[in-house]
Design a protein around this motif. Structure first.
Motif, PDB file in Angstrom:
ATOM      1  N   ASN B  40     -19.890  15.652  10.123  1.00  0.00           N
ATOM      2  CA  ASN B  40     -19.929  16.713   9.440  1.00  0.00           C
ATOM      3  C   ASN B  40     -19.734  18.144   9.869  1.00  0.00           C
ATOM      4  OD1 ASN B  40     -21.008  16.579   6.679  1.00  0.00           O
ATOM      5  ND2 ASN B  40     -22.507  15.159   7.257  1.00  0.00           N
ATOM      6  N   LEU B  41     -20.126  18.137  11.093  1.00  0.00           N
ATOM      7  CA  LEU B  41     -19.883  19.323  11.854  1.00  0.00           C
ATOM      8  C   LEU B  41     -18.475  19.978  11.765  1.00  0.00           C
ATOM      9  CD1 LEU B  41     -22.061  21.227  13.258  1.00  0.00           C
ATOM     10  CD2 LEU B  41     -21.209  20.063  15.357  1.00  0.00           C
ATOM     11  N   ILE B  42     -17.699  18.799  11.897  1.00  0.00           N
ATOM     12  CA  ILE B  42     -16.048  19.318  11.959  1.00  0.00           C
ATOM     13  C   ILE B  42     -15.684  19.709  10.428  1.00  0.00           C
ATOM     14  CG2 ILE B  42     -13.809  18.180  11.964  1.00  0.00           C
ATOM     15  CD1 ILE B  42     -14.638  16.542  14.207  1.00  0.00           C
ATOM     16  N   LEU B  43     -16.253  18.956   9.386  1.00  0.00           N
ATOM     17  CA  LEU B  43     -16.096  19.485   7.905  1.00  0.00           C
ATOM     18  C   LEU B  43     -16.461  20.898   7.864  1.00  0.00           C
ATOM     19  CD1 LEU B  43     -16.687  16.345   6.033  1.00  0.00           C
ATOM     20  CD2 LEU B  43     -14.494  17.320   6.609  1.00  0.00           C
ATOM     21  N   LEU B  44     -17.873  21.206   8.313  1.00  0.00           N
ATOM     22  CA  LEU B  44     -18.379  22.381   8.096  1.00  0.00           C
ATOM     23  C   LEU B  44     -17.592  23.415   8.583  1.00  0.00           C
ATOM     24  CD1 LEU B  44     -22.246  21.877   8.589  1.00  0.00           C
ATOM     25  CD2 LEU B  44     -21.102  23.087   6.604  1.00  0.00           C
ATOM     26  N   LEU B  45     -17.060  23.100  10.105  1.00  0.00           N
ATOM     27  CA  LEU B  45     -16.405  23.912  10.756  1.00  0.00           C
ATOM     28  C   LEU B  45     -15.061  24.543  10.090  1.00  0.00           C
ATOM     29  CD1 LEU B  45     -16.998  23.057  14.480  1.00  0.00           C
ATOM     30  CD2 LEU B  45     -17.701  24.936  13.617  1.00  0.00           C
ATOM     31  N   VAL B  46     -14.429  23.274   9.933  1.00  0.00           N
ATOM     32  CA  VAL B  46     -13.166  23.675   8.968  1.00  0.00           C
ATOM     33  C   VAL B  46     -13.013  24.434   7.827  1.00  0.00           C
ATOM     34  CG1 VAL B  46     -11.088  22.521   8.192  1.00  0.00           C
ATOM     35  CG2 VAL B  46     -12.033  21.879  10.537  1.00  0.00           C
ATOM     36  N   PHE B  47     -14.062  23.760   7.112  1.00  0.00           N
ATOM     37  CA  PHE B  47     -13.946  24.353   5.444  1.00  0.00           C
ATOM     38  C   PHE B  47     -14.968  25.559   5.354  1.00  0.00           C
ATOM     39  CE2 PHE B  47     -11.987  20.305   5.326  1.00  0.00           C
ATOM     40  CZ  PHE B  47     -10.761  20.685   4.747  1.00  0.00           C
ATOM     41  N   THR B  48     -15.993  25.943   6.108  1.00  0.00           N
ATOM     42  CA  THR B  48     -16.857  26.651   5.854  1.00  0.00           C
ATOM     43  C   THR B  48     -17.011  27.684   6.739  1.00  0.00           C
ATOM     44  OG1 THR B  48     -18.351  25.082   4.850  1.00  0.00           O
ATOM     45  CG2 THR B  48     -19.681  26.910   5.123  1.00  0.00           C
ATOM     46  N   TYR B  49     -17.488  27.357   8.239  1.00  0.00           N
ATOM     47  CA  TYR B  49     -17.284  28.511   9.002  1.00  0.00           C
ATOM     48  C   TYR B  49     -15.959  29.050   9.634  1.00  0.00           C
ATOM     49  CZ  TYR B  49     -21.846  26.713   9.384  1.00  0.00           C
ATOM     50  OH  TYR B  49     -23.302  26.132   9.025  1.00  0.00           O
ATOM     51  N   ARG B  50     -14.953  28.499   9.751  1.00  0.00           N
ATOM     52  CA  ARG B  50     -13.691  28.984  10.024  1.00  0.00           C
ATOM     53  C   ARG B  50     -13.335  30.212   8.797  1.00  0.00           C
ATOM     54  NH1 ARG B  50      -8.772  28.855   8.556  1.00  0.00           N
ATOM     55  NH2 ARG B  50      -9.220  27.028   7.257  1.00  0.00           N
ATOM     56  N   PRO B  51     -13.444  29.809   7.608  1.00  0.00           N
ATOM     57  CA  PRO B  51     -12.753  30.705   6.415  1.00  0.00           C
ATOM     58  C   PRO B  51     -13.827  32.019   6.368  1.00  0.00           C
ATOM     59  CG  PRO B  51     -12.940  28.482   5.563  1.00  0.00           C
ATOM     60  CD  PRO B  51     -13.479  28.363   6.914  1.00  0.00           C
ATOM     61  N   ARG B  57     -12.865  38.846   9.655  1.00  0.00           N
ATOM     62  CA  ARG B  57     -11.756  39.410  10.474  1.00  0.00           C
ATOM     63  C   ARG B  57     -10.728  39.889   9.478  1.00  0.00           C
ATOM     64  NH1 ARG B  57      -6.719  37.787  11.660  1.00  0.00           N
ATOM     65  NH2 ARG B  57      -7.147  35.878  10.302  1.00  0.00           N
ATOM     66  N   LEU B  58     -10.463  39.392   8.346  1.00  0.00           N
ATOM     67  CA  LEU B  58      -9.513  39.878   7.270  1.00  0.00           C
ATOM     68  C   LEU B  58      -9.998  41.293   6.779  1.00  0.00           C
ATOM     69  CD1 LEU B  58      -6.773  39.291   5.854  1.00  0.00           C
ATOM     70  CD2 LEU B  58      -8.067  38.052   4.203  1.00  0.00           C
ATOM     71  N   SER B  59     -11.222  41.453   6.706  1.00  0.00           N
ATOM     72  CA  SER B  59     -11.679  42.776   5.984  1.00  0.00           C
ATOM     73  C   SER B  59     -11.611  43.810   6.649  1.00  0.00           C
ATOM     74  CB  SER B  59     -13.329  42.363   5.809  1.00  0.00           C
ATOM     75  OG  SER B  59     -13.923  42.487   6.907  1.00  0.00           O
ATOM     76  N   THR B  72      -1.863  45.247   8.542  1.00  0.00           N
ATOM     77  CA  THR B  72      -2.271  46.450   9.570  1.00  0.00           C
ATOM     78  C   THR B  72      -3.633  46.424   9.725  1.00  0.00           C
ATOM     79  OG1 THR B  72      -2.139  48.033   7.804  1.00  0.00           O
ATOM     80  CG2 THR B  72      -0.130  47.575   9.245  1.00  0.00           C
ATOM     81  N   PHE B  73      -4.101  46.707  11.002  1.00  0.00           N
ATOM     82  CA  PHE B  73      -5.488  46.662  11.039  1.00  0.00           C
ATOM     83  C   PHE B  73      -6.011  48.183  10.760  1.00  0.00           C
ATOM     84  CE2 PHE B  73      -9.017  47.954  13.820  1.00  0.00           C
ATOM     85  CZ  PHE B  73     -10.056  46.806  13.615  1.00  0.00           C
ATOM     86  N   VAL B  74      -7.153  48.348   9.915  1.00  0.00           N
ATOM     87  CA  VAL B  74      -7.713  49.583   9.452  1.00  0.00           C
ATOM     88  C   VAL B  74      -8.881  49.733   9.779  1.00  0.00           C
ATOM     89  CG1 VAL B  74      -5.948  49.750   7.650  1.00  0.00           C
ATOM     90  CG2 VAL B  74      -8.238  48.497   7.265  1.00  0.00           C
ATOM     91  N   GLY B  75      -9.603  49.026  10.514  1.00  0.00           N
ATOM     92  CA  GLY B  75     -11.159  49.103  10.800  1.00  0.00           C
ATOM     93  C   GLY B  75     -11.977  49.076  10.073  1.00  0.00           C
ATOM     94  N   LEU B  76     -12.899  50.081   9.717  1.00  0.00           N
ATOM     95  CA  LEU B  76     -13.992  50.011   8.647  1.00  0.00           C
ATOM     96  C   LEU B  76     -13.451  50.546   7.111  1.00  0.00           C
ATOM     97  CD1 LEU B  76     -16.932  50.552  10.791  1.00  0.00           C
ATOM     98  CD2 LEU B  76     -16.276  48.630   9.660  1.00  0.00           C
ATOM     99  N   ASP B  77     -12.082  50.894   7.338  1.00  0.00           N
ATOM    100  CA  ASP B  77     -11.569  51.718   6.082  1.00  0.00           C
ATOM    101  C   ASP B  77     -11.816  51.049   4.779  1.00  0.00           C
ATOM    102  OD1 ASP B  77     -10.705  53.697   7.647  1.00  0.00           O
ATOM    103  OD2 ASP B  77      -8.574  53.218   7.129  1.00  0.00           O
ATOM    104  N   ASN B  78     -11.753  49.441   4.686  1.00  0.00           N
ATOM    105  CA  ASN B  78     -12.073  48.867   3.429  1.00  0.00           C
ATOM    106  C   ASN B  78     -13.353  49.199   3.150  1.00  0.00           C
ATOM    107  OD1 ASN B  78      -9.502  47.753   2.963  1.00  0.00           O
ATOM    108  ND2 ASN B  78      -9.900  46.032   4.556  1.00  0.00           N
ATOM    109  N   ALA B 288     -11.745  41.062   0.860  1.00  0.00           N
ATOM    110  CA  ALA B 288     -12.436  40.201   2.045  1.00  0.00           C
ATOM    111  C   ALA B 288     -13.685  41.191   2.372  1.00  0.00           C
ATOM    112  CB  ALA B 288     -11.423  40.014   3.156  1.00  0.00           C
ATOM    113  N   ALA B 289     -13.348  42.515   2.200  1.00  0.00           N
ATOM    114  CA  ALA B 289     -14.493  43.283   2.811  1.00  0.00           C
ATOM    115  C   ALA B 289     -15.651  43.254   1.722  1.00  0.00           C
ATOM    116  CB  ALA B 289     -13.982  44.731   2.729  1.00  0.00           C
ATOM    117  N   ILE B 290     -15.180  43.139   0.466  1.00  0.00           N
ATOM    118  CA  ILE B 290     -16.420  42.947  -0.514  1.00  0.00           C
ATOM    119  C   ILE B 290     -17.162  41.668  -0.514  1.00  0.00           C
ATOM    120  CG2 ILE B 290     -16.910  42.954  -3.065  1.00  0.00           C
ATOM    121  CD1 ILE B 290     -14.178  44.366  -3.443  1.00  0.00           C
ATOM    122  N   ALA B 291     -16.256  40.487  -0.297  1.00  0.00           N
ATOM    123  CA  ALA B 291     -16.791  39.218  -0.148  1.00  0.00           C
ATOM    124  C   ALA B 291     -17.875  39.067   1.124  1.00  0.00           C
ATOM    125  CB  ALA B 291     -15.730  38.124   0.093  1.00  0.00           C
TER     126      ALA B 291
END
Lengths: 365, 313
Positions: B40-51, B57-59, B72-78, B288-291
């Protein structure tokens, strides 16, 4: 103050099966403390709930203070009930629990406070008034439940095994407290219990039920000494009365019942006309004497209770009758030398005689 | 003074300390426990915590998913852009209105229906099934069906109002009525859920309290608020969290019925905005920032709710 009449009330769940309560007829007198006792499934709680209005009455009537309340809702009967589970509102403190019914009745704050404080003082609940049930012990909850009933100042108290969830010591002290309080308040009370000690010690009168049928309503000591039938005889008293069945009756100048070869007990003159060839003989544990020329019995085990002790024995030889429970209890007075495995001889000093067919005490036939 | 000679206590004077015992959980038990939670932990890691972490990160990047240019990295711009855009706050307000109305509406109505259908009424099982049915229908299908209810030209509501000489509100063009329509549809669909949970809770209520309240001559309404409702507290708490989380995630009904409009954003909620920015406007970083903002908001609300529940105890 009022009386309560149960007039031939029945509770029938399924017409194809015996009624849970069958035509029970009891008159609870004004201010009386009546205990309803019986084994589980005897219908005693159902009876009480019918008086409360929580259970429909299929036959008969319930009268409170002479007024027919059979078809009134519980709220219109002016009764207060103490439940086995206590049924305290878990979200309210002791004070709120007790005040709830009074608030429903639209009483003034002062009057509510006065009554709650009074009841709290009587039941030593003051330190608990602002505590919720979850943080109370069983005994404390029980007292709050009592308090909730008392503040109502109802016409009738109904109590459904209120002590059955307490430990043995607390049960004994609370038992006395309730009985004393009832006498002080003088409110007509019906008290359901399966514990015959509670029934005997608390009630002015005891009503014994079995399979939904009333067996006897009587004062405790009279009930004990003069049980109406073998059920009452066996149910009231601990250890139970020994019941010897199929005891042959030997006619003569003195008609006797032969409980063992050579051991014959005289049947009272007034019963002689009623007995046939067999009777049931009942003997209480305290009515056996250890005698050299008695019935030989083997001691299977001895219960030492401190102040008294009981020996449980089985007949060593064949008896003309049969012992209903297999073994019988004898109260030992100071005879501490008796131990399991010994053979002793016993003879009855006092017997109760029951009709072999109807199992009714001859006193009542 | 000589030592007392109470039977059984003669030998209880200690000559030396009794050995102290410590109980350690065996390595074997620890390993077994790990092995049991691992799948269960693996599933959680792969499908919940990693995303989740990926999303955070993407935000901080600007990434157009429709182009081949790298992110490109924009910091807190979003985040700054989002906070400075007045439309964002309008959407937050809409989300709040929708969520509060959906949670309150479906819980109050669900409880009312549960109370009604908890009584021994004829045909209640059929009605119970009917009430629950919408919950298992897909949101998109419900959305399509309710277009026939709300359509100002030929819908059911238009028809009913027309019979008493009233005009139908413009559900698709008036922003307030549009939000009302979305909320109502959502409540209708999710009523079955709160209803079933409340019904189960009602059937587990203590009978003796009910009887005590009857003997105590409690008026009906007072009994409901003072005896019944307090017993339903854990259920109410559970529902308030689950319904809140579900309603924050509503997408299908909005997408089918209004596509976030009218006026571009009148029925857009945060989740719908995430979808719009990411997949329609191709701005994955901004989406991603809104999410992430939403995630933090939900986290705070849930922690507050749990705290409140604990304090209640």
């Amino acid at each position: 103050m009022v009386d309560v009449q149960l007039q031939h009330i029945s509770r029938i769940y399924d017409p194809s099966r015996p009624a849970a309560v069958h035509r029970v007829n009891i008159h609870v007198r004004d201010g009386e403390f009546l205990t309803l006792v019986g084994p589980s499934g005897s219908g005693k709680s159902t009876c009480l709930r019918m008086v409360a209005g929580l259970e429909p009455v299929n036959e008969g009537s319930v009268l409170i203070g002479g007024k027919d309340v059979t078809e009134l809702r519980p709220r219109d009967r002016d009764v207060a009930m103490v439940f086995q589970s206590y049924a305290l509102y878990p979200n309210m403190t002791a004070r709120q629990n007790m005040a709830f019914a009074l608030e429903n009745a639209g009483m003034t704050k002062d009057e509510i406070n006065r009554r709650v404080e009074n009841a709290a003082a009587m039941l030593e609940l003051e330190p608990l008034l602002d505590t919720k049930p979850a943080n109370m012990s069983g005994g404390q909850r029980q007292r709050v439940a009592m308090g909730r009933a008392i503040v109502r100042e109802p016409q009738v108290f109904l109590m459904d095994e209120p002590l059955s969830n307490l430990d043995a010591r607390l049960r004994v002290s609370t038992r006395a407290q309730i009985a004393e309080m009832q006498r002080k308040l003088g409110v007509t009370t019906i008290y359901v219990t399966h514990d015959q000690t509670e029934a005997m010690t608390m009630g002015d009168r005891v009503a014994v039920l079995k399979d939904g049928i009333l067996q006897q309503v009587d004062e405790p000591m009279h009930l004990y000494r003069h049980p109406g039938n073998t059920f009452v005889a066996g149910f009231i008293g601990s250890p139970s009365m020994a019941l010897i069945e199929q005891v042959p009756v030997i006619p003569g100048s003195v008609t006797t019942a032969q409980i063992a070869p050579g051991i014959e007990v005289p049947i009272p003159q007034e019963f002689v006309g009623k007995v046939e060839d067999q009777v049931i003989v009942g003997v209480r544990p305290e009515h056996w004497d250890i005698e050299d020329d008695g019935v030989p019995v083997d001691v299977t085990h001895v219960e030492q209770l401190g102040a008294e002790s009981f020996a449980y024995v089985r007949p060593a030889g064949e008896l003309p009758g049969t012992l209903r429970t297999g073994s019988l209890a004898i109260r030992l007075l100071g005879k501490h030398e008796i131990e399991a495995g010994m053979r002793i001889s016993i003879a009855p000093t006092r017997c109760t005689f029951f009709d072999a067919e109807t199992e009714i005490n001859f006193e009542y036939l | 003074m000589t030592a007392p000679t109470i039977p059984g206590l003669e030998n209880s004077t200690l000559t030396h300390e009794p050995p102290q015992r410590k109980y350690k959980r065996g390595t074997k038990a620890t390993l077994l426990g790990l092995a049991l939670v691992l799948p269960n932990l693996i599933l959680l890691l792969v499908f919940t915590y990693r995303p989740l972490i990926d999303n955070i990160r993407l935000s901080f990047y600007n990434w157009n998913i429709a182009s081949t240019r790298p992110a490109t990295f924009v910091g807190l711009d979003n985040y700054i852009e989002w906070a400075q855009n007045p439309v964002s706050w309008q959407i937050v307000l809409q989300t709040a209105i929708f969520t509060v109305a959906a949670v309150a509406g479906s819980m109050v109505l669900g409880l009312a229906l549960a109370l009604l259908l908890d009584r021994p009424l004829r045909g209640r099982n059929a009605v119970r099934s009917l009430v629950f049915a919408p919950y298992v229908i897909s949101g998109a299908a419900v959305g399509v069906a309710f277009q026939f209810v709300f359509d100002p030209g030929y819908g059911l509501i238009q028809d009913l109002l027309g019979r008493v000489g009233l005009d139908s509100p413009q559900f698709y063009t008036n922003p307030n009525w549009a939000l009302f329509m979305i909320t109502t549809t959502y409540i209708w669909k999710n009523l079955g859920y709160t209803f079933v949970i409340y019904l189960a809770a009602l059937q587990g209520l203590r009978k003796d309290l009910d009887e005590a309240a009857e003997i105590d001559r409690t008026p009906r309404l007072r009994k409901f608020f003072k005896v019944t409702l307090p017993q339903l507290r854990p259920t109410t708490f559970f529902l308030s969290i689950t319904v809140l989380l579900n309603s924050l995630q509503v997408f299908d009904i909005i997408n089918v019925m209004t596509r976030g409009g009218p006026l571009e954003t009148s029925t857009t909620t945060l989740v719908y905005q995430v979808y719009q920015e990411t997949f329609v406007n191709s701005r994955a970083g901004y989406g991603a920032a809104i999410a992430t903002i939403m995630f933090l908001a939900v986290l705070v609300i849930t922690v507050v709710q749990v705290r409140m529940q604990e304090r209640d105890k």
